[in-house]
Structure formats: C-alpha cells, structure tokens
Motif scaffolding. Structure first.
Motif, mmCIF file in Angstrom:
data_model
loop_
_atom_site.group_PDB
_atom_site.id
_atom_site.type_symbol
_atom_site.label_atom_id
_atom_site.label_comp_id
_atom_site.label_asym_id
_atom_site.label_seq_id
_atom_site.Cartn_x
_atom_site.Cartn_y
_atom_site.Cartn_z
ATOM 1 N N ALA A 190 17.333 -4.859 -5.884
ATOM 2 C CA ALA A 190 16.818 -3.697 -5.312
ATOM 3 C C ALA A 190 17.060 -3.372 -4.046
ATOM 4 C CB ALA A 190 15.233 -3.705 -5.445
ATOM 5 N N ASP A 191 17.099 -4.553 -3.161
ATOM 6 C CA ASP A 191 17.323 -4.415 -1.765
ATOM 7 C C ASP A 191 18.916 -4.051 -1.774
ATOM 8 O OD1 ASP A 191 15.172 -5.506 -0.141
ATOM 9 O OD2 ASP A 191 15.420 -7.118 -1.435
ATOM 10 N N TYR A 192 19.569 -4.729 -2.534
ATOM 11 C CA TYR A 192 21.350 -4.444 -2.699
ATOM 12 C C TYR A 192 21.635 -3.269 -3.059
ATOM 13 C CZ TYR A 192 26.018 -4.714 -3.898
ATOM 14 O OH TYR A 192 27.577 -4.491 -4.027
ATOM 15 N N LEU A 193 20.891 -2.465 -4.118
ATOM 16 C CA LEU A 193 21.461 -1.065 -4.687
ATOM 17 C C LEU A 193 20.699 -0.027 -3.524
ATOM 18 C CD1 LEU A 193 20.864 -1.808 -8.349
ATOM 19 C CD2 LEU A 193 22.938 -1.468 -7.102
ATOM 20 N N LEU A 194 19.283 -0.328 -3.295
ATOM 21 C CA LEU A 194 18.788 0.737 -2.561
ATOM 22 C C LEU A 194 19.010 0.816 -1.216
ATOM 23 C CD1 LEU A 194 15.268 0.551 -4.381
ATOM 24 C CD2 LEU A 194 17.336 2.146 -4.982
ATOM 25 N N SER A 195 19.448 -0.223 -0.751
ATOM 26 C CA SER A 195 19.649 -0.176 0.996
ATOM 27 C C SER A 195 20.882 -0.870 1.342
ATOM 28 C CB SER A 195 18.432 -1.080 1.589
ATOM 29 O OG SER A 195 18.688 -1.282 3.023
ATOM 30 N N GLU A 196 21.567 -1.749 0.739
ATOM 31 C CA GLU A 196 22.652 -2.465 1.378
ATOM 32 C C GLU A 196 24.055 -1.910 0.909
ATOM 33 O OE1 GLU A 196 22.305 -6.508 0.370
ATOM 34 O OE2 GLU A 196 20.057 -6.722 1.271
ATOM 35 N N VAL A 206 11.539 -0.711 0.107
ATOM 36 C CA VAL A 206 12.835 -0.391 0.622
ATOM 37 C C VAL A 206 13.145 0.885 0.921
ATOM 38 C CG1 VAL A 206 15.254 -0.493 0.091
ATOM 39 C CG2 VAL A 206 13.590 -2.249 -0.933
ATOM 40 N N LEU A 207 12.764 1.936 0.059
ATOM 41 C CA LEU A 207 12.961 3.453 0.553
ATOM 42 C C LEU A 207 12.194 3.739 1.524
ATOM 43 C CD1 LEU A 207 13.301 4.823 -3.066
ATOM 44 C CD2 LEU A 207 15.154 4.181 -1.265
ATOM 45 N N ALA A 208 10.914 3.447 1.934
ATOM 46 C CA ALA A 208 10.067 3.613 2.955
ATOM 47 C C ALA A 208 10.764 3.347 4.318
ATOM 48 C CB ALA A 208 8.592 3.306 2.940
ATOM 49 N N GLY A 209 11.628 2.335 4.342
ATOM 50 C CA GLY A 209 12.197 1.721 5.336
ATOM 51 C C GLY A 209 13.509 2.572 5.780
ATOM 52 N N ASN A 251 3.838 2.959 3.140
ATOM 53 C CA ASN A 251 5.101 3.275 2.032
ATOM 54 C C ASN A 251 4.719 4.399 1.098
ATOM 55 O OD1 ASN A 251 6.229 0.850 3.424
ATOM 56 N ND2 ASN A 251 5.765 -0.306 1.519
ATOM 57 N N LEU A 252 3.772 4.365 0.582
ATOM 58 C CA LEU A 252 3.564 5.494 -0.339
ATOM 59 C C LEU A 252 3.623 6.944 0.429
ATOM 60 C CD1 LEU A 252 2.806 6.866 -3.075
ATOM 61 C CD2 LEU A 252 0.498 6.559 -2.586
ATOM 62 N N LEU A 253 2.994 6.933 1.672
ATOM 63 C CA LEU A 253 2.973 8.254 2.466
ATOM 64 C C LEU A 253 4.325 8.578 2.958
ATOM 65 C CD1 LEU A 253 1.341 10.389 3.948
ATOM 66 C CD2 LEU A 253 1.063 8.848 5.858
ATOM 67 N N GLU A 254 5.165 7.478 3.338
ATOM 68 C CA GLU A 254 6.528 7.859 3.775
ATOM 69 C C GLU A 254 7.242 8.280 2.562
ATOM 70 O OE1 GLU A 254 9.675 8.541 6.056
ATOM 71 O OE2 GLU A 254 7.829 8.175 6.814
#
Length: 713
Positions: free
Chosen positions: A426-432, A493-496, A537-540
């Motif tokens: 999830a880290d790799y696909l969504l962020s890296e 991950v996505l909130a970040g 995270n939910l809010l962002e």
C-alpha cells in the motif's frame, strides 16, 4: 460463429418432453446395439462374428476380401454401439442441463419479483412498482439502479449458460452425424467431455493458424472469427490451456504484439481497433481461465511469462520493441487470474523496475517512444498501454481476495535500519511508485492517468472484497479485519499526500468510504476522536474527495445512508444519541466540503450547475437498505441535493465560521426521520420540533468546529 444467446422467453417456453422421449429411445437403442456388439444377453453378435472370422480357415478370395469385409462389419457394429452411447450421453446431459437452466431462470425471476423487478422477454430488468391501489397504504419505493443491474446480470448469466449448453450439444451431435456411411466409436461420453474436446480442437486450429501466418496481416473478417471463437471458449479450460501452452509464453506475447501494432503506418484504427479491443479482453479472459489450470504445462507457461517480462519483442522492419511485461499486462485487463500468478507477476514487475536503479523513472523506460507500442485498445482516447502496472492492477481488481492480500503485503525492510517502520505494498503503490500519463507521448490523452485509475479500482476491491466491474447488492457493513486494515492504511497514506492526492482516486475513495459508511459515521461523529477510524486522516481524505463534484456526491450518498441506517439500528440507552451523531457528522462533512472549495477557490473544478443525480460510482458498494429505511434515505438525500443546488446558484458562498448552516433543510429532514423511528421520545412530541432542531443543529455546530479546528491544527 459465436453463440446466439437465448432470450428469457425462449428458455422459459422451452419444452423438454421431446428431448426426454429421445433420451428414452436412445437408451433402448443403445442397449440393443451394445447387445449386438458385445453379446451381452446372448444371441448373434459382432464380437462372436469377429472371433469366428479370425478362427476360420479362409482360402482364395475369401482369405482377403470376405474376411476383411466380415472383420470390418463386426468393427462397425462396435463403432455404432459406441456412437449410440455417445449420443445418449450427450442427450441425457442436455436434458438435465436445460432443466437446471429453466429452474435457475425461474428462481431468479421469482427472487427479483420480490424487489418489484420484472424480467421482460429479452431478459432485461425493469422496475415494476404496484399502483397505489394495489400497494394499499404503503409507499413502495422503486428498485434502485444497482438492484436492476444485479437482477439483469443474474438473468444474463443463466441465459449465457443455457446458450453454451445449446452450442456444445449442437456441435457434438453434428460431429457424430457428419458421415452417413461410417461410425465413430470414440465420441464424447457427455457434455463435459464434448466441451473439452471442442475447446482443444479450436485451440489446435487457431494456434496452428497463428504459428503458420502473420497475424498482423489477418483480415478484419478473420479477426472477427477468432474473436467469436474466443467468446465461446474463453471460459473453457480445455481451450485456454491448450492454446496458451501450444503457443508458449513467448508465442502468446509475440502474437498480441504482432496483431496489436504492426507498425509501418499500419497501426489499427476505426473498426479494426474496435474489434481488437474485444479480442484483447476475450483473450485475456481465456488466459485468466488457463491460469487456474493445475498442470505441469501451465505451470511452465506462467513461469516463462514472468521470465520473459524483461525481454523485448519486435518484428521485422520495426524498431519499436516493447517489453514482455508491457504486452502481458495488456492481456490481463479482463478476467480473474490465479492469485499465485498475480503475486509472482507483480513482484517480478517491481523487481525489474528496481533493477533500473534507485532513480528509476517509469515514464523514461515504459513510456519511451522507442519501446512503447500500441498495445491497449480498451482504454479511453488513444491509450497505448505502455505502463505494465495498469493492466496488472486491473487484474488485481478482478480478484478482490488477492487485492486485499496485496495491499497488506509487507515489503523487505532496510537492512541497515532494524527500527525502520514496516512498509507494505500500500505504501509502495499509493505513495512511492511513480505513475505517468501513458497517453501523453502520443498526444492523444485526456489528462487522466490510466494507471492511477486502475490503482483506484484495485484499492476499492481490496477494501471492499468486491469486484468493481461486477454489479452486486451489498446488504450490510460487514467486513473482514483485513479489509478494514486496508481502509485504515489507505487513509493514513493518502491523507499524508494532502493536496497532491491523485484526482483519479477520488471516486474510488468515495465508494470505499461509502462501503464502510458505518465506520465513517461513527468516526465523524465521535467525541475526542474516539471512532474506529483516525479522525484527522478521515477528514483530510474527505476533503480531497470533495474536490470533485461527483465524488463528493457519492461520498455524501454513502454517509447519508449510514446515518439513516444508524437511526434504525437497535441501540441501548437514550436514542437521542443517534440524533446528535447525525448532526455531528453533517458538521464534519460540511467542514471537509468547505476546505475543499477553499483549496480550489482560484480555479474551481465544479461546473456552475449541480449535476449529481445519485447512484454514480457508489452503486454496488453502499449497502442496500430495506423499504422502511429507504423513505428516510430518499427524503434526506433530496433535501441535501436541493440545498447543494442552492449553494451553487449562490456561487458557492459558505460562511467559514459555521459551514453547516447551509444544511438546515437537510438537518430538518434527518430530524424528522429520527422522530419517525422514535415516535415516543419527548423530542418527537408535537410542538417540540424546535427543540429537536436545536439539538441536531448544535451537534452540527460542534462537529463543524471540531473539524475546522483539526484542519487548522
């Protein structure tokens, strides 16, 4: 020719009495022919004739002509008996199969009728709500789009299976009857064997055709014939394994590379491109079927496909040579591939990318015009299909169980830092991992990253356990711990990413949050961030989703349904809690909505008119509620949409201090629904509407202030 699909009327009206009579007649005939062939039951028979002919002392012409004639005649008796057994097996299986098809169709029709859905003669699903007089005092809501889609899909599946039976039976009987003066004793014993033999025969024919010709020179008519055969055989393991393993891994990929992009100014367009899009999907479904076959040959094929992923495939006179990964991934856009193969294949893509160095740039490798060929005919615009991650992620989305495992899969850590946090796919696909616009180098794109679109669908499958491409009716908020973990991880991950949140993921996250609507509502309405999901995270993520009009509408549709479902659910204690939670969530969502507008205030992405009409991408993911809840869902949703249109007419004006104020009609509708559920509560008493409205509005204010404070923190 591809099978002509039976209609619902044809299957319903099918009379099987004649077929059953034929089965009885062939049982008698088969029994008698077997007796003549083998001697069972005594009497003159072919076996005895053969034995005596071989033992006799033949002289002259009798030793050659007569003996051969007698031996051949005896063998013909054995063949005709075997052929009769084959005909009987096919007819008997056909009778049983068609009875099941008719029963299955009747079951579907009766089931969907309870949802006020009528199946017409062609098999289409139509809303059929009783008139007011017939319905009595009850207000019966019409079935939703998702219910109609699922009903129609169920019918189509039965009709497709019945048509398949019809095709296999007809082809098997024609093969047995093709020679009027000779018999075959090795016919299939029934439908299953006939289907397997037919598939292998088609595989042998077309594999030979591929190997002995140049597929890029096939006529449009021949490609259509190939596609029609694929439609018939794509779910037949007998065909799929034989075709794939006969061509081999390299042969399979070279075939698609040749036919998809011959180059030299001959890249398919128009009708040829359209039919190639169908071939691409049907061939993909066939390979997906083959991937589940447990055989040494298929195991070798899968290993060879992966081994050839880093190999380049070209053809004479063409400089462009795409990688095997690029070709194979475009043959994975449809169908449910084996989980083990998906795991190995995905790992191989990532390993290949890592081998290019830490500064690997996917666009410079996969999108290089000297490498990327036109391999995809299923995407929007002129999608060339250069990024292998696109087709792979589409395949992942069609296998939801594997999708869940994939996103939670742990990656090897940094050996130099034993305290480094655990990284997952999830880290790799969504962020890296970097994604790029595959269309851009070819000047045909619309700005949408196809790979990110595929990523969104894979994430949606992972967090819901549902295939985004298959209509389904969800009836509850039950999820596995792993699916909830996918949601938690994706929110983190996505909130970040904040305002770098990929636009292509907005609609999928809206559907995912709607699917987990109970957790979203409980978290948005929690005090001191004590809900099941991380509040910040939910809010962002809600803010990022709300930057797109349709995605925002989908999110609110899911949240509204969860609020109403919570009001109707059994609870202990004072039911006023559900009223206050409803207001708190509305305030939370309005804060997310305002900050989304504020982010894009210099370049609003919303059209000037409120165009969202509900049931968009959220169909199949938000749980369907019963009649008792649906009225409240519809009433509150209507009030919310009317207010949204009013806000757009007012040029999106929002009071930053109290964002929830534009939701007074919506809050009123929610309060009325709460009173309908709790008629004996003091706040439901006639004359106390003001008190009820004050409570839900104050809760909205509290939710609004809490969310606004969190955004500013």
């Amino acid at each position: 020719m591809a099978t002509e699909t039976l209609t619902a009327q044809e299957l319903t009206d099918l009379r099987l009495g004649t077929l059953d009579t034929a089965v009885t007649d062939w049982e008698t005939l088969s029994r008698r022919l077997k007796a003549l062939s083998t001697g069972d039951g005594g009497g003159v028979n072919a076996k005895r004739l053969q034995t005596e002919a071989n033992a006799a002392d033949w002289n002259g012409l009798n030793a050659t002509v007569t003996k051969d004639f007698v031996s051949k005649t005896a063998a013909e008796f054995q063949d005709v008996a075997g052929q009769a057994t084959s005909v009987l097996g096919i007819l008997r299986d056909a009778s049983a199969a068609f009875k099941k098809h008719k029963s299955d169709l009747r079951t579907v029709i009766d089931d969907v009728a309870k949802q006020n859905i009528y199946i017409n003669a062609s098999g289409s699903a139509i809303a059929s709500v009783p008139s007011g007089a017939a319905a009595g005092k009850g207000d019966i809501p019409p079935p939703g789009d998702e219910e109609l889609a699922v009903a129609e899909r169920r019918v189509k599946r039965v009709l497709r299976e019945a048509s398949e039976t019809d095709r296999i039976v007809a082809r098997a009987l024609r093969a047995l009857a093709k020679n009027k003066h000779d018999f075959t004793g090795d016919g299939p014993g029934g439908l299953k064997e006939a289907d397997d033999r037919q598939g292998k025969a088609d595989a042998d024919y077309w594999a030979k055709r591929v190997q002995e010709s140049n597929p890029s020179e096939w006529s449009d008519k021949e490609i259509e014939r190939f596609n029609e055969m694929l439609i018939d055989q794509r779910d037949n393991p007998g065909f799929s394994e034989r075709f794939a393993t006969t061509l081999g891994a390299d042969g399979t990929m070279q075939f698609w590379r040749d036919i998809a992009d011959p180059g030299q100014g001959k890249t398919p367009e128009g009708e040829r491109a359209k039919i190639l899009g169908q071939v691409q999907q049907n061939l993909g479904m066939s390979l997906a079927t083959a991937s589940h076959v447990d055989s040494p040959a298929m195991d070798a094929w899968k290993k060879d496909v992966i081994a050839s992923g880093g190999k380049q495939f070209g053809h004479e006179g063409i400089m462009v040579k795409p990688y095997g990964f690029q070709i194979m991934s475009n043959l994975m856009v449809k169908g449910k591939f084996d989980s083990g193969f998906l795991d190995d294949y995905g790992s191989a893509i990532r390993t290949f990318e890592q081998s290019k160095g830490s500064q690997f740039n996917p666009a410079s490798v996969w999108g290089n015009p000297l490498i990327a060929a036109q391999l995809d005919y299923t995407g929007s615009g002129g999608t060339p299909g250069s990024d292998p991650m696109t087709g792979y992620l589409k395949a992942v989305s069609h296998n939801p169980d594997f999708a869940t495992d994939l996103f939670l899969k742990e990656l090897p850590g940094d050996g130099d830092d034993p305290n480094a946090p655990t990284r997952t796919m999830a880290d790799y696909l969504l962020s890296e991992r970097e994604f790029y616009d595959e269309d851009d180098p070819f000047g045909k794109g619309d700005g949408t990253m196809q790979s990110q679109e595929a990523l969104g669908k894979a994430l949606l499958a992972a967090g819901t356990g549902l295939n985004p491409d298959e209509p389904a009716v969800v009836t509850g908020y039950d999820h596995t711990p792993e699916q909830r973990e996918v949601l938690d991880k994706s929110l983190d991950v996505l909130a970040g990413k904040k305002d770098d949140f990929p636009p292509e993921l907005r609609d999928d996250m809206a559907a995912l949050l709607g699917n987990h609507g109970d957790a979203v509502h409980q978290s948005a309405s929690s005090l001191e961030s004590g809900g099941p999901l991380d509040y910040k995270n939910l809010l962002e993520v809600s803010k990022q989703v709300s930057r797109d009009q349709d995605s925002y509408g989908m999110l609110m549709e899911g949240v509204n349904q969860a609020i109403i479902a919570d009001m109707h659910a059994p609870h202990e204690g004072n039911p006023k809690e559900e009223l206050l939670r409803a207001g708190q969530t509305v305030g939370f969502m309005e804060s997310a909505r305002y900050h989304a507008l504020d982010t894009d205030k210099d370049d609003p992405s919303w059209p000037a008119k409120w165009a969202y009409h509900g049931a968009g991408g959220v169909v199949n993911f938000v749980p369907v509620v019963g009649d008792a809840l649906q009225r409240g869902v519809d009433a509150s949703a209507y009030a919310w949409q009317v207010e949204e249109q009013g806000r757009i007419d007012d040029k999106l004006a929002v009071d930053k201090s109290e964002n929830f104020q534009s939701r007074q009609a919506y809050l009123t509708a929610l309060g009325e629904e709460w009173s309908r559920v709790n008629p004996d509560h003091e706040l439901s008493a006639e004359g106390d509407e003001y008190l009820r409205q004050m409570d839900i509005s104050l809760a909205a204010l509290n939710g609004n202030k809490s969310a606004n404070g969190t955004v500013g923190s």
